[in-house]
Motif scaffolding. Sequence first.
Motif, short mmCIF file in Angstrom:
data_model
loop_
_atom_site.label_atom_id
_atom_site.label_comp_id
_atom_site.label_asym_id
_atom_site.label_seq_id
_atom_site.Cartn_x
_atom_site.Cartn_y
_atom_site.Cartn_z
N PRO A 87 28.26 1.25 -10.37
CA PRO A 87 26.99 0.88 -9.71
C PRO A 87 26.09 0.10 -10.66
N GLU A 88 25.92 -1.17 -10.41
CA GLU A 88 25.09 -1.97 -11.31
C GLU A 88 23.87 -2.52 -10.56
N GLY A 89 23.76 -2.17 -9.31
CA GLY A 89 22.60 -2.65 -8.54
C GLY A 89 23.01 -3.05 -7.14
N ALA A 90 23.81 -4.09 -7.02
CA ALA A 90 24.16 -4.60 -5.69
C ALA A 90 25.45 -3.95 -5.16
N ARG A 91 25.72 -4.16 -3.87
CA ARG A 91 26.99 -3.68 -3.31
C ARG A 91 28.12 -4.58 -3.79
N GLU A 92 29.28 -3.94 -4.08
CA GLU A 92 30.39 -4.72 -4.65
C GLU A 92 31.41 -5.11 -3.60
N PHE A 93 32.22 -6.09 -3.95
CA PHE A 93 33.42 -6.40 -3.17
C PHE A 93 34.57 -5.62 -3.79
N LEU A 94 35.25 -4.84 -2.97
CA LEU A 94 36.38 -4.07 -3.49
C LEU A 94 37.67 -4.84 -3.30
N VAL A 95 38.60 -4.67 -4.21
CA VAL A 95 39.91 -5.32 -4.11
C VAL A 95 40.97 -4.23 -4.07
N PRO A 96 41.68 -4.08 -2.95
CA PRO A 96 42.69 -3.01 -2.89
C PRO A 96 43.89 -3.32 -3.80
N THR A 97 44.57 -2.29 -4.21
CA THR A 97 45.79 -2.49 -5.01
C THR A 97 46.95 -1.81 -4.28
#
Length: 670
Positions: free
Chosen positions: A207-217
């Motif tokens: 968590p650095e502030g904004a919502r992230e884009f997740l990349v599935p593996t």
Amino acid sequence: MFPTFARNSRRYLSKLPDKLSTLAKFNFPLATNTIKAVTENIDEFINKKQKVTLNGHIHKKSRIRPTLSFGFLRDCDGEEVQFIANDATESRIIDTMKSLTVEESVSVTGYVQAKQLKEGESKGWELVLNDIQVLNSSNIDAPRLEKLKQTRPEDLPPQFRYLQLRTAFYQNSLRTRSRIAQLVRNVLTDEHNFVEIETPLLFKSTPEGAREFLVPTRSPKQFYALPQSPQQYKQILMSSGFTRYFQIAKCFRDEDLRSDRQPEFTQVDLEMSYVNSSDQVMQVVEDIVLEVWEKIKQINMYTVNEDGELVKVEDAAKRVRLSKLDYLTALQKYGIDKPDLRSNISFNSLEKFFTAVEDLAFPIVEACVLKGAFDPKSKASKPPKAFTSELNYSRRRPFVFMIRSEEDAENWYELLLQKHFMKSNNGADLQRMHQLLNLLPGDILAVSSRSELPYENPTPLGKFRQLAITEFPGKWQRPIRSANGLIEIYNGDKTIVGSWVVDFPLFNPVETSDNINDPYPKYDKNKFESTHHPFTMCKSEDYDLLETDPLKVRGEHYDLVINGVEVGGGSRRIHDATLQQYIFEEILHVNNYEQLFGHLLKALSMGCPPHAGLALGFDRLCAMVVGTSSIKDVIAFPKNQSGSDRVVESPTAVDEKTLNEYFITTKTDS
Ligand code: ASP
């Protein structure tokens, strides 16, 4: 509706395309010149009747006439030139001209001749054709879109971005962007000894502030996250022996897309170790922006001196540095942390005279006067719509008064007392208030309330000030103090005014308003979040307050603001792992900080030197230099408001088999 790829032009091929005509498209003469290069040396080309080959697109449909046929070519700079065929031209060339469609790519060869000038033209040339070759045809959509292309290329449907990009405006935008990137690299590597290092795009969810884009593996429940910024990697690089790092970095934030936001954007990201003050970072950044304006735009940059005048920023030894404005002063004077300092509109506090009572947490009454905004003899009775439209304010609107007469100047506040927006303070000397505001017929007055807490940003009056600057361009500008001491008038559009904003609160209370449009925001003063990110160091003077009153702690953060745009931001960092741990644990209450940020704490605790850095919003900087208000104009393939790239039609659904490989099951509705 705009046409998409025309269905009837789609053919299902069973046979290899014709060999001769297909291979002919691969065999053509290279361009000898660009249109621009010929124009620059036009006399020489005309005198020598020089033969040139130009490659590009057909800009307008050809006109075929018995004695003189002509067409237009546009080349890689978006420049256009007319090519002609006359009586002497071979008939196969005329035949090709007859069949030309706009936006086909062609190669034309001929000689340069002076053009018969139309009224208003001082110079011109055209190409008399010796040869023309079509290198690729364009489909049926090209002529359909022709009108738009000629009038407002930016309105071409977004799926045809490549047609937009062929036009002069976008060619210039992206070329300027490329030149700025080159210049930034040169300043950082040649003048300041920085090393360009790429950091991973497959990062981890933190968590650095904004919502992230997740990349599935393809491992169950395991995800990468795309970086919001290279912040943590660059700090780890400081622990890796690199003392000056930079990168022109792609960053990703899955946020609501406002008009000037993109889910992926670019930063000039930099970090320096063994620096003992923010000043060392600021100097490097000032060198970058100063060179960008001077070398790319050939214009000066200004800042504000102690007397509120503009002075030219200079480099090297005699340097006049960018001024520093502290956050609280910015909010008090301009109602926003990124004020447009070209304008000298500021606020008057009416605290001594009135107290706002509508919401007791917002007691401070302030006024903003726009002097001589309208002619009091005119019939105008309403302020410009922009000042009162709800759409322009995210929360409450200020009260806006047109001062049409001496009476209005005396009595304007009575309405606000009647409306129970505010009350007069006991013993307030209203005569002094009149002297302070000095209202005259023709002024516009805006009045609003503010909290003592500096978290509402912009305040309603801060927003009003921004609207006033846009609504009345070139009015209420600061004077320029020139080197010889004279005061100059300047052209607001071409003046670049920068400043640092410093001394931000390190933490904000968590906002608890039920609705983001609540007229008065509410906060939980016992829960804190970082104003920027959790790695920012506090000011030494405020260290003890971390334990006793975190909301009073100021951070070693600095924002670069140019013409009211936040162009960059950075800070000195916490390089002491124990202090960083304290912030996570005791102030931000991040319970699983070891799991989320353990990698950073470990790197800090391995002798990581003191460090500081900053990131410039590269798209915003380029947009300012190009002179556009939208970052989309300097991004080749921007996403639209719903996050879609209409050229490739992303994002797309993925088939079940692939989803299974990633252990993903999807729901059809939320
Ligand atoms: N990583 C920060 C940001 O993206 C900038 C910095 O602190 O260097 O805003």
